[in-house]
Design an enzyme around this catalytic site. Structure first.
Site, PDB file in Angstrom:
ATOM      1  N   THR A 186       0.716  -1.150   0.070  1.00 12.41           N
ATOM      2  CA  THR A 186       0.039   0.170   0.032  1.00 12.41           C
ATOM      3  C   THR A 186       0.855   1.017  -0.169  1.00 12.41           C
ATOM      4  O   THR A 186       2.146   1.107   0.128  1.00 12.41           O
ATOM      5  CB  THR A 186      -0.876   0.181   1.189  1.00 12.41           C
ATOM      6  OG1 THR A 186      -0.083   0.394   2.414  1.00 12.41           O
ATOM      7  CG2 THR A 186      -1.737  -1.235   1.376  1.00 12.41           C
ATOM      8  N   TYR A 191       9.676  14.057  12.622  1.00 16.21           N
ATOM      9  CA  TYR A 191       9.763  14.191  13.990  1.00 16.21           C
ATOM     10  C   TYR A 191      10.579  13.078  14.714  1.00 16.21           C
ATOM     11  O   TYR A 191      10.693  12.856  15.924  1.00 16.21           O
ATOM     12  CB  TYR A 191       8.250  14.177  14.648  1.00 16.21           C
ATOM     13  CG  TYR A 191       7.144  13.119  14.217  1.00 16.21           C
ATOM     14  CD1 TYR A 191       7.504  11.681  14.631  1.00 16.21           C
ATOM     15  CD2 TYR A 191       6.088  13.281  13.175  1.00 16.21           C
ATOM     16  CE1 TYR A 191       6.725  10.673  14.402  1.00 16.21           C
ATOM     17  CE2 TYR A 191       5.562  12.316  13.154  1.00 16.21           C
ATOM     18  CZ  TYR A 191       5.541  11.074  13.699  1.00 16.21           C
ATOM     19  OH  TYR A 191       4.720   9.866  13.224  1.00 16.21           O
ATOM     20  N   PRO A 239       4.449  15.352   5.268  1.00 21.70           N
ATOM     21  CA  PRO A 239       3.368  14.600   4.452  1.00 21.70           C
ATOM     22  C   PRO A 239       3.084  14.321   2.986  1.00 21.70           C
ATOM     23  O   PRO A 239       3.506  15.299   2.332  1.00 21.70           O
ATOM     24  CB  PRO A 239       2.232  15.782   4.997  1.00 21.70           C
ATOM     25  CG  PRO A 239       2.847  16.809   5.663  1.00 21.70           C
ATOM     26  CD  PRO A 239       4.501  16.480   5.745  1.00 21.70           C
ATOM     27  N   ARG A 288      -5.849   8.325   9.361  1.00 20.39           N
ATOM     28  CA  ARG A 288      -5.482   8.317  10.860  1.00 20.39           C
ATOM     29  C   ARG A 288      -4.828   9.668  11.341  1.00 20.39           C
ATOM     30  O   ARG A 288      -5.111   9.802  12.487  1.00 20.39           O
ATOM     31  CB  ARG A 288      -4.363   7.263  10.892  1.00 20.39           C
ATOM     32  CG  ARG A 288      -4.817   5.820  10.870  1.00 20.39           C
ATOM     33  CD  ARG A 288      -3.704   4.819  10.892  1.00 20.39           C
ATOM     34  NE  ARG A 288      -4.344   3.594  10.863  1.00 20.39           N
ATOM     35  CZ  ARG A 288      -4.484   2.687   9.646  1.00 20.39           C
ATOM     36  NH1 ARG A 288      -4.282   3.412   8.651  1.00 20.39           N
ATOM     37  NH2 ARG A 288      -5.057   1.475   9.827  1.00 20.39           N
TER      38      ARG A 288
END
Ligand code: HXC
Ligand code: NAP
Length: 281
Positions: free
Chosen positions: A19, A148, A191, A200
């Protein structure tokens, strides 16, 4: 962008490769001549991806239903792959994540995410690494982290601590296993739209617009941008890059850290003019 045979003869395993970003990276590796192995927990998703990847590239794809949290299952998968011959590349891409206030998390929630992201990466890396060292086979390991991993992030603390561990493993083994010709690198994407991540982490559409706005380039990353970078990092053409985390986020983390980054949106034209030196009479 690359020579067609950049990855010819390379055998590459992408965990979570059925995926999202894993599938896009796998497609690019196949287009560049690699043989591909993908694993994940859901057999029907693996079968569908395998079919799609074979049809679109004509390449060789094998699938393994394997939960990377389970060390025994990972060892069995790696042994089965080695029946064809040694892997040349491993992409630690499988992940789990969700947004949650940390005080509301159960220990089971921590275990689920850390189990996939950190322990899954360790299981796959150890299983391959032992074989590579024993056989004196050179290889390249790429782990998909996040920005992060370095800075930490609230509301995704299980993922944040796990990705930090993956980054640390990357840097540690880059040094320890460099002598065996095994390179370790990471890519930290900002992103990039996928169903798994955005369902999510950006449950409301308006969050997507905010995320784009806080990026210097004003947009999300693309699957192609990540796939090309991953192909380069796995290939021999990046042979002297070892222990690096390459950030691919359009400059987002730098903007967050820059003291005056917000000024461009805050000050009016009049205020900018006001700050210029007055013309001497
Ligand atoms: C709080 C949650 C939760 C949530 C699950 N849990 N979802 N807690 N908020 N939204 C808790 C459960 O209550 C349970 O606790 C424990 O976590 C395990 O949950 P299960 O559903 O049993 O786990 P499992 O079926 O193994 O699924 C794992 C998962 C799931 C991580 C929870 O989301 C998953 O399968 N994710 C895979 C794909 C994915 O997450 N992709 C996104 C990657 S994006 P108890 O106490 O009952 O055990 C990414 C990018 C980040 O990483 C960077 C973006 C910029
Ligand atoms: P995704 O499509 O949800 O990918 C996660 C994959 O991991 C799925 O194929 C999933 O398949 C697999 N997986 C999860 N748990 C597993 C387990 N226990 N064993 C084996 N496989 C497992 O999300 P994505 O956005 O493409 O994420 C891919 C990678 O990019 C992750 O490492 C993520 O942290 C990173 N990343 C993504 C973004 C982004 O914006 N998209 C940004 C930064 C970093 P199954 O559910 O079938 O097991």
């Amino acid at each position: 962008m690359f020579e067609k045979n950049l990855l010819a003869g390379k055998r590459i395993l992408v965990t979570g490769g059925a995926t999202g970003l894993g599938k896009s990276m796998g497609k690019r590796f196949l287009e560049l001549g690699a043989s591909l192995y993908i694993c994940g927990r859901r057999e029907e998703v693996l079968a569908e991806a395998c079919d799609e990847l074979r049809k679109s590239t004509g390449g060789t794809v094998k699938t393994f239903s394997c939960d990377v949290r389970n060390n025994q299952r990972v060892n069995t998968m790696i042994d089965a792959i080695w029946q064809d011959g040694p892997l040349d590349g491993l992409v630690n891409n499988a992940a789990g994540n969700f947004l949650c206030r940390t005080e509301e998390l159960s220990i089971g929630a921590f275990e689920a995410v850390i189990g996939i992201v950190l322990m899954g990466t360790i299981h796959c890396t150890m299983a391959c690494g032992k074989q590579w060292i024993k056989e004196k086979h050179k290889a390249s390991v790429l782990s998909i982290t996040t920005t992060y991993a370095h800075w930490g992030s609230p509301y995704v603390v299980p993922s944040s601590v796990a990705k930090a561990g993956v980054l640390n493993m990357t840097r540690s083994l880059a040094v320890e296993w460099g002598k065996y010709g095994i390179r370790f690198n990471a890519i930290a994407p900002g992103p990039v739209p996928t169903e798994g991540a955005f369902s999510r982490l950006m449950p409301v559409k308006s969050l997507e617009e905010i995320a784009k706005k806080k990026n210097p380039l004003g947009r999300f990353g693309t699957h192609e941008e990540l796939a090309d970078l991953a192909a380069f990092v796995l290939s021999d053409r990046s042979g002297y890059v070892n222990g690096e985390q390459i950030v691919m986020d359009g400059g987002e983390q730098l903007k967050g850290a820059s003291e005056f980054a917000h000024m461009g949106d805050m000050l009016t034209e009049e205020q900018w003019q006001m700050m210029k030196p007055k013309k001497k009479e």
